[in-house]
Design a protein around this motif. Structure first.
Motif, PDB file in Angstrom:
ATOM      1  N   ILE A 110      42.545  34.164  41.634  1.00  0.00           N
ATOM      2  CA  ILE A 110      42.383  35.167  40.606  1.00  0.00           C
ATOM      3  C   ILE A 110      42.015  36.351  41.077  1.00  0.00           C
ATOM      4  O   ILE A 110      40.982  36.585  41.815  1.00  0.00           O
ATOM      5  N   LEU A 144      44.791  43.287  31.908  1.00  0.00           N
ATOM      6  CA  LEU A 144      46.030  42.017  31.799  1.00  0.00           C
ATOM      7  C   LEU A 144      46.801  42.702  30.555  1.00  0.00           C
ATOM      8  O   LEU A 144      48.071  42.495  31.044  1.00  0.00           O
ATOM      9  N   PHE A 167      50.469  40.408  40.148  1.00  0.00           N
ATOM     10  CA  PHE A 167      50.205  40.003  38.530  1.00  0.00           C
ATOM     11  C   PHE A 167      50.897  38.769  38.526  1.00  0.00           C
ATOM     12  O   PHE A 167      50.391  37.751  38.031  1.00  0.00           O
ATOM     13  N   LEU A 170      48.704  35.446  37.524  1.00  0.00           N
ATOM     14  CA  LEU A 170      49.081  34.406  36.412  1.00  0.00           C
ATOM     15  C   LEU A 170      49.273  32.977  36.676  1.00  0.00           C
ATOM     16  O   LEU A 170      48.880  32.160  36.037  1.00  0.00           O
ATOM     17  N   ASN A 171      49.905  32.935  38.065  1.00  0.00           N
ATOM     18  CA  ASN A 171      49.859  31.568  38.622  1.00  0.00           C
ATOM     19  C   ASN A 171      48.695  30.820  38.731  1.00  0.00           C
ATOM     20  O   ASN A 171      48.487  29.901  38.437  1.00  0.00           O
ATOM     21  N   LEU A 214      45.864  31.759  36.986  1.00  0.00           N
ATOM     22  CA  LEU A 214      45.310  31.270  35.779  1.00  0.00           C
ATOM     23  C   LEU A 214      46.094  29.917  35.187  1.00  0.00           C
ATOM     24  O   LEU A 214      45.244  29.176  34.460  1.00  0.00           O
ATOM     25  N   GLU A 215      47.440  29.982  35.455  1.00  0.00           N
ATOM     26  CA  GLU A 215      47.975  28.613  35.171  1.00  0.00           C
ATOM     27  C   GLU A 215      47.633  27.332  35.472  1.00  0.00           C
ATOM     28  O   GLU A 215      47.002  26.365  34.961  1.00  0.00           O
ATOM     29  N   LEU A 254      44.321  27.160  36.595  1.00  0.00           N
ATOM     30  CA  LEU A 254      42.980  27.015  36.074  1.00  0.00           C
ATOM     31  C   LEU A 254      43.252  26.303  34.852  1.00  0.00           C
ATOM     32  O   LEU A 254      42.595  25.328  34.578  1.00  0.00           O
TER      33      LEU A 254
END
Lengths: 102, 102
Positions: A8, A18, A84, A88-89, A91-92, A94
């Motif tokens: 992250i 974001l 970015f 996002l990966n 966050l995914e 998570l």
């Protein structure tokens, strides 16, 4: 620390960033007032987030004139797109780790 | 602003807070040193993020003694669970919106 948390990226933590990156991933070139309207940020707030992303080399600023009017546009760099996507990966991961299984 | 961006919750923006909430969503009760080890944060940094989440009423602090030793544990509140789920849903929308279709 869990690996996805390490991925992250602090540069993208805030909602404003974001939002900026989301817009720049889709549009090749966006001007200040479009970003401002889309993200509903104040001039100062948007400018400071744009500067931070530029300093991280995640976006590129282009200044030109349209007739006599100065026009500044913002563009995601390749490094910015890559970073970015990695964010996002992470966050995914998570999200997946917080979802009940089965 | 796109609706999912509005649902991104400032209280959970930082990696540390995402990490804290992730742990508390899974474990009913976690003590300070477990959080510290799991998230690899300094005492001061972890304490300040925990305080912010407590002030938002997203976590509850319980102080008790185990024998003579004080023991402080942290627990997600119902409001915290709900808010964190909404935050993750907003992040999921962000991810879906940034993914090439087809």
């Amino acid at each position: 620390m869990k690996e996805y948390l390490e991925n992250i990226n602090k540069a993208f933590e805030s909602r404003a960033r974001l939002g900026i990156m989301s817009v720049l991933m889709v549009e090749d070139s966006v001007d200040f007032s479009t970003l401002k309207d889309t993200l509903q940020l104040t001039d100062g707030n948007l400018a400071s987030h744009l500067r931070a992303l530029e300093e991280a080399a995640y976006l590129r600023v282009e200044k030109q004139f349209i007739g006599r009017k100065p026009n500044t546009t913002y563009h995601a760099t390749d490094a910015g797109r890559e970073a970015f996507k990695n964010h996002l990966n992470a966050l995914e991961q998570l999200i997946l780790n917080n979802r009940p299984t089965g």
